[in-house]
Design an enzyme around this catalytic site. Structure first.
Site, PDB file in Angstrom:
ATOM      1  N   SER A  98       0.828  -1.197   0.000  1.00  0.00           N
ATOM      2  CA  SER A  98       0.000   0.000   0.000  1.00  0.00           C
ATOM      3  C   SER A  98       0.871   1.259   0.000  1.00  0.00           C
ATOM      4  O   SER A  98       1.712   1.440  -0.878  1.00  0.00           O
ATOM      5  CB  SER A  98      -0.964  -0.029   1.186  1.00  0.00           C
ATOM      6  OG  SER A  98      -1.867   1.046   1.119  1.00  0.00           O
ATOM      7  N   ASP A 238      -1.729   6.463  -5.224  1.00  0.00           N
ATOM      8  CA  ASP A 238      -0.720   5.802  -4.401  1.00  0.00           C
ATOM      9  C   ASP A 238      -0.067   4.678  -5.197  1.00  0.00           C
ATOM     10  O   ASP A 238      -0.374   4.476  -6.383  1.00  0.00           O
ATOM     11  CB  ASP A 238      -1.314   5.312  -3.077  1.00  0.00           C
ATOM     12  CG  ASP A 238      -2.239   4.116  -3.227  1.00  0.00           C
ATOM     13  OD1 ASP A 238      -2.697   3.838  -4.354  1.00  0.00           O
ATOM     14  OD2 ASP A 238      -2.509   3.448  -2.209  1.00  0.00           O
ATOM     15  N   ASP A 240      -0.098   1.334  -5.312  1.00  0.00           N
ATOM     16  CA  ASP A 240      -0.821   0.219  -5.927  1.00  0.00           C
ATOM     17  C   ASP A 240      -2.123   0.663  -6.584  1.00  0.00           C
ATOM     18  O   ASP A 240      -2.854  -0.147  -7.133  1.00  0.00           O
ATOM     19  CB  ASP A 240      -1.086  -0.900  -4.918  1.00  0.00           C
ATOM     20  CG  ASP A 240      -1.863  -0.435  -3.685  1.00  0.00           C
ATOM     21  OD1 ASP A 240      -2.346   0.705  -3.673  1.00  0.00           O
ATOM     22  OD2 ASP A 240      -1.968  -1.226  -2.725  1.00  0.00           O
TER      23      ASP A 240
END
Length: 453
Positions: A98, A238, A240
């Protein structure tokens, strides 16, 4: 195997320290055991430098348990979720950490509908920790096949563009953040009819230009460039691509709650009122604005997997998290920032107002987040003490997620981080002076509680 790598909705740790190839393979075996060595699992990955290694280890574990695996390679997580949903898969998975720094990595497990596991994760984690793995006979070991990354993106793109069209080309700037959105996001926006530019567009798992997490502090280059080129809005993804922060035409980050209100208005105009799901840390404006439209708000705990469960239970029309996750269930239940970007662009293509004018017409209240350092091995004891401390103050407590105290003119939320050794505080008030008062209350309660734990 360190038990602290197992979180509420994923596995996460520092590569070759907490998360070695051996550990990841054993987690893959545990997942394959949970699946009883049957079916197919789709796997995708982000752009981190270690993601190919982690993927290979996880796949080897799944295959050793007898599960067939199909890899999409480097694609945004919503693309992997979409392929899991639309294909004949028993489950899905995705290699990512993440928004954590580049030395971290991890694995997320998905149901066949592309949403994340909740209580099922606990079963898999327990199996991994106890080493109770199912191993297939040599002739029953699972196989590995691949879907071309561009083919996967093309299927996803076609699904979205059959349903979303723009009235005019909206000038849009995308900050890819050197992440997994590098190919899919600009391609899809361009083919939808937007006038698209990008920054930080090459995938690079070191995240050399900004941290993976998009927020007001990290998106300085995007905010500046939006104004320089006269873009109508910007979006920062972000690593991913499961969250995104929007920037208006004046170069200001827009709170996710305001984007949520914009999207909810559009949905309610088209489909009528319904339930909007928002996590406990979302602003008071959600109720204020959604209820004006005839909708209702359901508050839930933080975490995309828990939000998805509430969407299903309440047949929600929209869901948002403060952390910039947006769910649009008329398409599918999992969160998708590329879909959200498309819808924002479409809405702007149909309106005369600028994004800045739209969001400025919504109320804004002072808000602050504080991260209190608190070791993982004591933070839940500290949370118990926080409950006791607030209880002693005679205030009404909401224990949906951590501890939330609602006042007539603001609120305090304290909750343990699922990904870091921290207790996070979120505080909102109707005036700046009241915000400072609530900050002091939150800090005092934390310090007293930590001292007793």
């Amino acid at each position: 195997m360190d038990k602290d790598i197992f979180r509420a909705y994923d596995v996460r740790g520092i590569v070759n320290q907490d998360l070695t190839s051996d550990v990841v393979a054993r987690i893959g075996m545990a997942f394959g055991t949970y699946l009883e060595g049957k079916g197919r699992v789709l796997i995708g990955r982000d752009a981190r430098t270690s993601s190919e290694m982690v993927e290979a280890a996880f796949v080897s574990g799944l295959a050793s348990a007898g599960v067939d695996v199909v890899s999409t390679g480097l694609v945004p997580i919503p693309v992997a979720n979409f392929m899991t949903l639309k294909g004949d898969y028993s489950a899905g998975s995705y290699v990512t950490a993440s928004h954590n720094p580049p030395e971290y990595n991890g694995v997320r497990l998905r149901r066949s509908d592309g949403t994340g596991y909740t209580v099922e994760n606990e079963v898999v984690w327990k199996t991994a920790l106890e080493g109770r793995h199912r191993l297939a006979a040599w002739e029953d070991i699972g196989g590995l096949s691949r879907i071309d990354e561009k083919e996967a993106v093309s299927e996803y793109k076609d699904f979205l563009l059959e349903r979303i069209t723009m009235k005019r080309p909206v000038k849009t700037l995308l900050d890819i953040g050197n992440g997994a959105a590098h190919y899919a996001a600009p391609l899809i926006l361009k083919e939808a009819g937007a006038d698209v530019s990008t920054i930080n567009g090459e995938p690079d798992g070191r995240f050399p230009n900004r941290p993976s997490e998009p927020n007001d502090k990290t998106l300085g280059a995007l905010k500046k460039r939006v104004v320089e080129i006269g873009a109508e809005f910007g979006v920062g993804y972000d690593g991913d691509c499961d969250r995104a922060m929007s920037v208006d035409d004046l170069g200001r980050t827009v709170p996710t709650e305001k984007i949520g209100v914009l999207l909810a208005r559009d949905i309610i105009e088209r489909k009528g009122p319904g339930v909007v799901v928002a996590n406990v840390s979302c602003s008071m404006i959600v109720e204020e604005e959604i209820e004006k439209l005839g909708g209702t708000v359901k508050r839930v705990r933080v975490g995309d997997v828990f939000v998805a469960e509430e969407i299903k239970e309440h047949n929600a029309i929209l869901a948002i998290e403060t952390s910039a996750h947006i769910f649009m269930p008329e398409f599918y239940v999992f969160d998708d920032p590329i879909l959200a970007t498309l819808q924002i662009a479409r809405i702007l293509s149909e309106k005369e107002e600028r994004l800045s004018e739209i969001v400025d017409a919504m109320p804004s209240y002072p808000y602050v987040e504080i991260n209190f350092a608190c070791p993982d091995n004591v933070k839940f004891q500290v949370m118990d003490e926080i409950v006791s401390e607030f209880g002693g103050l005679g205030v009404e407590l909401d224990l949906t997620d951590g501890v939330k105290v609602n006042y007539s003119d603001g609120w305090i939320l304290l909750r343990p981080s699922n990904t870091s050794p921290k207790i996070r505080a979120a505080i909102e008030a109707k005036t700046r002076a009241r915000l400072e008062e609530l900050k002091k209350i939150a800090t005092d309660v934390f310090e007293k509680s930590k001292g007793r734990a």
